[in-house]
Design an enzyme around this catalytic site. Structure first.
Site, PDB file in Angstrom:
ATOM      1  CD  GLU A 197       9.084   5.955  -3.691  1.00  0.00           C
ATOM      2  OE1 GLU A 197       9.907   4.665  -4.699  1.00  0.00           O
ATOM      3  OE2 GLU A 197       7.994   5.939  -3.559  1.00  0.00           O
TER       4      GLU A 197
ATOM      5  CB  CYS B  80      10.390   1.323  -7.867  1.00  0.00           C
ATOM      6  SG  CYS B  80       9.499   1.614  -9.014  1.00  0.00           S
TER       7      CYS B  80
ATOM      8  CD  GLU C 186       8.152  -2.540  -9.453  1.00  0.00           C
ATOM      9  OE1 GLU C 186       8.785  -1.416  -9.073  1.00  0.00           O
ATOM     10  OE2 GLU C 186       8.277  -3.552  -9.633  1.00  0.00           O
TER      11      GLU C 186
ATOM     12  CE  LYS D 296      -3.100   5.328 -16.781  1.00  0.00           C
ATOM     13  NZ  LYS D 296      -1.927   6.776 -16.858  1.00  0.00           N
TER      14      LYS D 296
END
Length: 532
Positions: free
Chosen positions: A401, A303, A269, A196
């Site tokens: 973040e 990331c 991750e 997906k």
């Protein structure tokens, strides 16, 4: 907020899609989605312009179930396919990606909004990963002799079997790297994949799958579904033999919990708030160039990009001057060529987050040294590369973040303080250390709590070293991609031990006590001989 528009060109408001992206091409890719003919549809928009881009069928939980059913049938013959044949398919895929790179560069820019130079690095990444696993899979997956329980009498072999059908959930920020690199390893290990991708960047994922089939992958071994996690996430988890997820820490926690409930493996991750340390012996110009490369690729939507920058007090003023000047000179805009340095954010939600984080910091006393504003004159989702100082713990972006082109600069007095500040986060994905001494940099790197640490590099050195594991500590995730870990996680290890002549039970003519004394003597002798 301070803004220098003179250095930033205005985008061509009449920017059109590249000639390669035709309606027929888009329909061909969308037809690859595993969904019913009468499925509901979802439309995505191009970040550069905000105009509609692609129209996809939406998969239902029943479509996901059907995809897994087909994948399980296909996986049995794929697992029986010799590794040498899988290798040939993957090397053909490698060649096709490089030969047809302009197609996927156009797609990535159109649906993600990144610059062409950032998109090209994804092509490089997939070339490296494809070649690596094609040429190392036989070594990792082949039977391995292991030391037996009794020397000469126990023949022990470790085998590796594929998990079965792997679910890969990939994000929008690196649509080729994240869609293909994890899938490559899973396929080489003999698994089928039901994936997906994020709907916003599904075209790139579908293109990659299409090329793998063109390279020779058998039917149904790799399938793609489209839909919201709230709708099809349960079906993806409940049918998976292993889960590979790249995305937010919050979602990762839920997936880890669900995987634990089902007793299947998961590799995650997740987020990061990555630090860069500039030591007092660093070359200022190199460190300033490195900071630009660390903070602003893909408009900061990476990331492993840097959001916290720690500079030795003795270098503060010179470094800030050099870094700020370079940042202000970056060329922002939309162009399907290599002429632009910083592209667009990808979604309105990401622009909202970046804007709120910067506005909150400024309202609470942060100083803007560069950027700090959205650029609707360039396109609906552009935001200037932004440098902040005087950031304090009460500001949202201090420890949350941002995932955008925003970095905060802090100073430190000594190395111990720098390391303590870098480690003062629940995250631990990536870090960067800049120094004039490689040995010193490596020593500092070893003390930083992060899965990868780059010395005199932003992130590419560790990421591109695909023979080494890559992943996060703490809230940045579980498991690793790349290297041995990146393919062995998709396998089930099996030990086959064949005992010959005599085992651990005593022969009929020897009493248990005598047998225990004999075995004790054998153990002492083996230890004295240095046997492991």
């Amino acid at each position: 907020m301070a803004t220098d528009h003179a250095t930033r060109p205005t985008a061509d408001t009449g920017l059109s899609l590249p000639a390669s992206i035709t309606p027929a091409f888009l329909e061909q890719l969308a037809a690859r989605v595993s969904a019913a003919p009468d499925a509901a549809r979802v439309t995505t928009s191009a970040p550069y312009t905000g105009v509609p881009l692609a129209d996809f069928p939406v998969s239902t939980p029943e479509d996901v179930e059907s995809a897994f059913a087909r994948a399980r049938i296909a996986q049995k013959s794929w697992a029986a396919t010799p590794v040498a044949e899988r290798k040939r398919i993957l090397l053909r895929y490698h060649d096709l990606v490089l030969a047809r790179q302009d197609e996927v560069l156009d797609l990535m820019q159109a649906e993600n909004g990144k610059t062409r130079r950032d998109a090209f690095l994804e092509v490089v990444d997939i070339g490296i990963v494809s070649r690596y696993y094609a040429r190392t899979a036989a070594k990792y997956l082949g039977p391995k002799r292991r030391r037996g329980a009794i020397p000469l009498l126990t023949h022990t072999t470790e085998l590796r079997h594929p998990k079965g059908v792997v679910t890969v959930i990939s994000p929008w920020n690196y649509p080729l790297s994240m869609a293909a690199s994890d899938t490559i390893a899973a396929l080489m290990a003999g698994n089928a994949v039901v994936q997906k991708p994020d709907t916003q960047t599904a075209l790139t994922a579908l293109w990659s799958m299409d090329l793998m089939y063109e390279a020779g992958l058998p039917k149904d071994v790799w399938q793609m579904v489209i839909g919201r996690g709230s709708s099809i996430g349960g079906a993806l988890m409940d049918n998976a033999d292993y889960m590979m997820f790249t995305g937010s820490t919050a979602s990762g926690r839920n997936i880890a919990s669900d995987a634990g409930r089902r007793l299947i493996g998961a590799s995650l991750e997740l987020g990061g708030k990555n630090p860069m340390i500039v030591l007092d012996d660093a070359d200022i110009d190199k460190a300033a160039d490195g900071a630009v490369a660390a903070c602003f690729p893909s408009a900061g939507q990476l990331c492993v990009s840097i959001e916290r920058l720690y500079v030795a007090e003795s270098l503060r003023d010179k470094f800030i001057a050099a870094f700020t000047a370079r940042t202000k000179n970056l060329k922002i805009g939309a162009a399907y060529d290599y002429s632009v340095d910083v592209g667009s954010l990808t979604t309105p939600a990401q622009l909202k987050t970046v804007t709120e984080h910067v506005d909150d910091a400024v309202a609470k006393g942060a100083t803007v040294l560069a950027g700090g504003e959205a650029r609707p004159d360039l396109g609906p989702l552009f935001y200037e590369p932004t440098i902040l100082t005087d950031v304090t713990p009460d500001m949202t972006l201090y420890d949350h973040e941002t995932f955008g082109p925003v970095v905060s600069i802090y100073t430190y007095r000594d190395v111990d303080e720098a390391i303590a500040l870098a480690n003062a986060t629940p995250y631990g994905l990536n870090a960067s250390v800049w120094t004039g001494s490689g040995a010193r940099g490596r020593a500092v790197a070893a003390r930083v709590h992060a899965g990868t640490v780059n010395v005199n590099e932003a992130f590419a050195a560790a990421w591109g070293s695909v023979d080494a594991p890559m992943g996060g500590m703490g809230d940045s995730g579980l498991g690793r991609r790349h290297g041995a870990d990146g393919i062995l996680k998709y396998t089930e290890p099996q030990t086959v031990a064949h005992q010959r002549i005599q085992g651990f039970t005593p022969p009929a003519r020897i009493s248990p006590g005598t047998w225990a004394s004999l075995l004790t003597g054998v153990l002492k002798a083996l230890k004295a001989a240095g046997v492991r």
